[in-house]
Design an enzyme around this catalytic site. Structure first.
Site, PDB file in Angstrom:
ATOM      1  N   SER A  67       0.842  -1.189   0.000  1.00 35.28           N
ATOM      2  CA  SER A  67       0.000   0.000   0.000  1.00 35.28           C
ATOM      3  C   SER A  67       0.887   1.252   0.000  1.00 35.28           C
ATOM      4  O   SER A  67       1.706   1.428  -0.896  1.00 35.28           O
ATOM      5  CB  SER A  67      -0.942  -0.038   1.202  1.00 35.28           C
ATOM      6  OG  SER A  67      -1.945   0.934   1.109  1.00 35.28           O
TER       7      SER A  67
ATOM      8  N   ASP B 243      -8.316  -6.617  -4.316  1.00 31.46           N
ATOM      9  CA  ASP B 243      -7.963  -5.405  -3.587  1.00 31.46           C
ATOM     10  C   ASP B 243      -9.034  -4.337  -3.797  1.00 31.46           C
ATOM     11  O   ASP B 243      -9.393  -4.034  -4.931  1.00 31.46           O
ATOM     12  CB  ASP B 243      -6.611  -4.885  -4.081  1.00 31.46           C
ATOM     13  CG  ASP B 243      -6.023  -3.801  -3.205  1.00 31.46           C
ATOM     14  OD1 ASP B 243      -6.721  -2.814  -2.920  1.00 31.46           O
ATOM     15  OD2 ASP B 243      -4.851  -3.922  -2.801  1.00 31.46           O
TER      16      ASP B 243
ATOM     17  N   ASP C 106     -14.753 -19.271 -12.717  1.00 31.88           N
ATOM     18  CA  ASP C 106     -13.930 -20.154 -11.888  1.00 31.88           C
ATOM     19  C   ASP C 106     -13.266 -21.261 -12.691  1.00 31.88           C
ATOM     20  O   ASP C 106     -12.088 -21.580 -12.506  1.00 31.88           O
ATOM     21  CB  ASP C 106     -14.793 -20.750 -10.769  1.00 31.88           C
ATOM     22  CG  ASP C 106     -13.985 -21.455  -9.696  1.00 31.88           C
ATOM     23  OD1 ASP C 106     -12.747 -21.542  -9.829  1.00 31.88           O
ATOM     24  OD2 ASP C 106     -14.584 -21.919  -8.711  1.00 31.88           O
TER      25      ASP C 106
ATOM     26  N   HIS D 140      -6.720  -6.309   0.378  1.00 33.17           N
ATOM     27  CA  HIS D 140      -5.670  -5.294   0.366  1.00 33.17           C
ATOM     28  C   HIS D 140      -4.501  -5.748   1.239  1.00 33.17           C
ATOM     29  O   HIS D 140      -4.618  -5.805   2.464  1.00 33.17           O
ATOM     30  CB  HIS D 140      -6.223  -3.961   0.866  1.00 33.17           C
ATOM     31  CG  HIS D 140      -5.246  -2.837   0.772  1.00 33.17           C
ATOM     32  ND1 HIS D 140      -4.585  -2.529  -0.397  1.00 33.17           N
ATOM     33  CD2 HIS D 140      -4.794  -1.949   1.705  1.00 33.17           C
ATOM     34  CE1 HIS D 140      -3.783  -1.498  -0.181  1.00 33.17           C
ATOM     35  NE2 HIS D 140      -3.885  -1.143   1.082  1.00 33.17           N
TER      36      HIS D 140
END
Length: 542
Positions: free
Chosen positions: A199, A436, A278, A473
């Site tokens: 981050s 994220d 998937d 995240h």
């Protein structure tokens, strides 16, 4: 057991060098932690640094603060210190604070642990990211910093020096100073230096490769906030306004943002993405490893009649399409990136709700886009600071220009040359969770594509990108989110072995499951065998 020694800086630099050298005849690695910490105390006395505490930590006696499980820490000295103490133009006291932990059994390496958020806090210098078991326990000397201000909010942005410290200067000063203390303490410099951050810490890693390219041999930049001050913050406003527009209103006729999408709605979204995407990596397993092939359209979930638990309203579908399509101005000019449809966003272990929706049951929102991103927008990213500017009243035509003045010293998205870092044979490893909620994986992919366009086939010789399906995240989510990036980076830097694949392990959602992380654009494809074992997958081009 811990022994505490508070130190004052008094000895001149020449005397300190003599002390450091003479004490090196008995290595800290041959004594108990208290003896090593106390005997080497004056090695901490670097001119311009005020040591506030030096603590000798006995091995296998404590875990990191607020951690109740996992490995205990090895024997080490924990140093807390300050530099550049001053009074800001706002009348507040400022300094550059740092924590440095020096292991008794040192492996000759140094790690700079990146920060995050608005910084302003000293995180434990243990090296937890992309290093299972902690880098400190592997023998690394580890440093962290508060980035030149105290307190996690963005009020420091009213002081011009603090703005520059947070952007880059504090990190320069701490890296240089910590390396000097390491050299004095062990009587030799670190043989290798590494950086790991996610981050805001990932942005700091990129800043080092661009502004101070000689400092680190290897850098891991996870979900880097490369254009947060003019990009992801705009997206936070865009997403919040899109959700507020469809949210039910409270008694005060203000939107309750958290209720724009229920947990059931998010679960339905997850189910729809899994059904669409998937199997495209060869196995139905709750993970989408081939995002390039995913063609999900949320309109497939739209109610034909009234709202039920099995469908989304047209307004909800419209808001999702607006969010995942990326922020624009009124003329359609892109202000931020699109987002991939990863099923991890709908899992309760993911932080998508925490960032974009929050949990408040009133019109007082508590999403991180409001609590954290709005604070940074008002106090730090806009010039001059403006507390009246919010993610709710942000004007996508007028307000982006107000972010320019700060973005040029803070953002790291434009430089794809990295000439100095390449020249010193540095290695740069990127990682990004595909679920994220704050920095789009599509932004990370865009940077790596531009990097590849600049350097061609030589890109893989110094930089590789690993996308982590389902990961939130920096960590967590419905993912195999535990991976040894540090070990892979060390092999690359020190043995010349670039990572062909990195095995990642599931934690909360898929405990014990392993999957290979493949260097972009390759993805993990199931080839047969134990579906829970990474050995059953190969890295395949899309």
């Amino acid at each position: 057991m811990k022994a505490t020694v508070t130190l004052a800086i008094a000895a001149p630099a020449t005397a300190l060098l003599v002390v450091a050298c003479t004490s090196a005849t008995t290595s800290p690695s041959t004594r108990s932690a208290p003896d090593a910490c106390n005997a080497q105390a004056q090695a901490f006395a670097v001119p311009g640094v005020r040591v506030t505490e030096a603590v000798a930590v006995e091995g296998n006696s404590v875990r990191p603060p607020n951690v109740t499980a996992g490995p205990l820490l090895v024997a080490h000295c924990k140093l807390t210190a300050r530099m550049n103490e001053r009074t800001g133009v706002d009348g507040k006291a400022y300094y550059i604070g740092f924590e440095l932990r020096l292991p008794q059994q040192w492996n000759g390496r140094f790690l700079y642990q990146g920060g995050g958020g608005n910084d302003g806090v000293l995180r434990p210098a243990i090296g937890p990211q992309a290093a299972p078991g902690y880098a400190l326990n592997r023998g690394f000397a580890v440093v962290t910093t508060d980035a030149g201000h105290q307190g996690p909010d963005a009020s420091f942005g009213f002081d011009p020096i603090a703005r520059v410290d947070n952007a880059y200067h504090a990190h320069d000063a701490v890296a240089v100073t910590a390396k000097e203390i390491v050299k004095r303490f062990y009587a030799k410099p670190a043989e290798r230096s590494y950086f790991i951050g996610c981050s805001g810490g990932g942005r700091q890693g990129m800043m080092f490769t661009q502004r101070f390219p000689s400092y680190f041999d290897g850098v891991i930049a996870m979900a880097p906030a490369m254009r947060v001050s003019k990009g992801a913050t705009i997206a936070a406003a865009w997403d919040t306004q899109a959700l507020a527009a469809i949210a039910p209103q409270g008694a005060d006729r203000k939107p309750i943002v958290s209720q724009a999408l229920s947990d059931g709605d998010l679960a339905l979204l997850r189910k729809g993405i899994l059904e669409a995407c998937d199997a495209q990596d060869g196995l139905v397993d709750g993970l989408v490893f081939n995002p390039a092939a995913c063609r999900f359209d949320p309109r497939k979930l739209m109610c034909e009649g009234g709202k039920t638990t099995e469908c989304l309203t047209p307004m909800q579908v419209g808001a999702l399409k607006k969010i995942f399509g990326g922020a624009t101005d009124s003329g359609g000019r892109k202000l931020y990136f699109t987002w991939p449809w990863d099923p991890g966003i709908g899992h309760p272990q993911n932080d998508w709700r925490a960032w974009k929706l929050g949990t408040s049951t009133t019109a007082a929102p508590n999403s991180r886009h409001v609590v954290l991103m709005q604070d940074a927008l008002q106090g730090y990213f806009v010039t001059p600071p403006d507390r009246s500017l919010t993610v709710f009243n942000f004007d996508f035509d007028r307000d982006p220009a107000r972010l320019d003045a700060h973005a040029w010293i803070f953002n790291t998205a434009d430089d794809v040359d990295l000439a100095g870092f390449r020249a010193r044979n540095g290695k740069l490893l990127f990682a990004h969770g595909l679920a994220d909620p704050i920095f789009s994986p599509d932004e990370m992919i865009d940077y790596y594509q531009r990097l590849s366009a600049r350097h061609g086939a030589a890109t893989a010789e110094f930089s590789r990108l690993f996308l982590i399906p389902g990961m939130a995240h920096c960590q967590g989510g419905a993912a195999t989110d535990s991976w040894d990036g540090l070990g892979a980076l060390m092999d690359w830097v020190e043995k010349g072995q670039p990572p062909q694949r990195i095995v990642a392990t599931g934690t909360a959602v898929f405990p014990g499951r392993t999957r290979p992380l493949c260097p972009y654009p390759a993805y993990a494809h199931y080839t047969g065998g134990n579906a829970e074992d990474a050995a059953s997958f190969s890295c395949r081009a899309p």
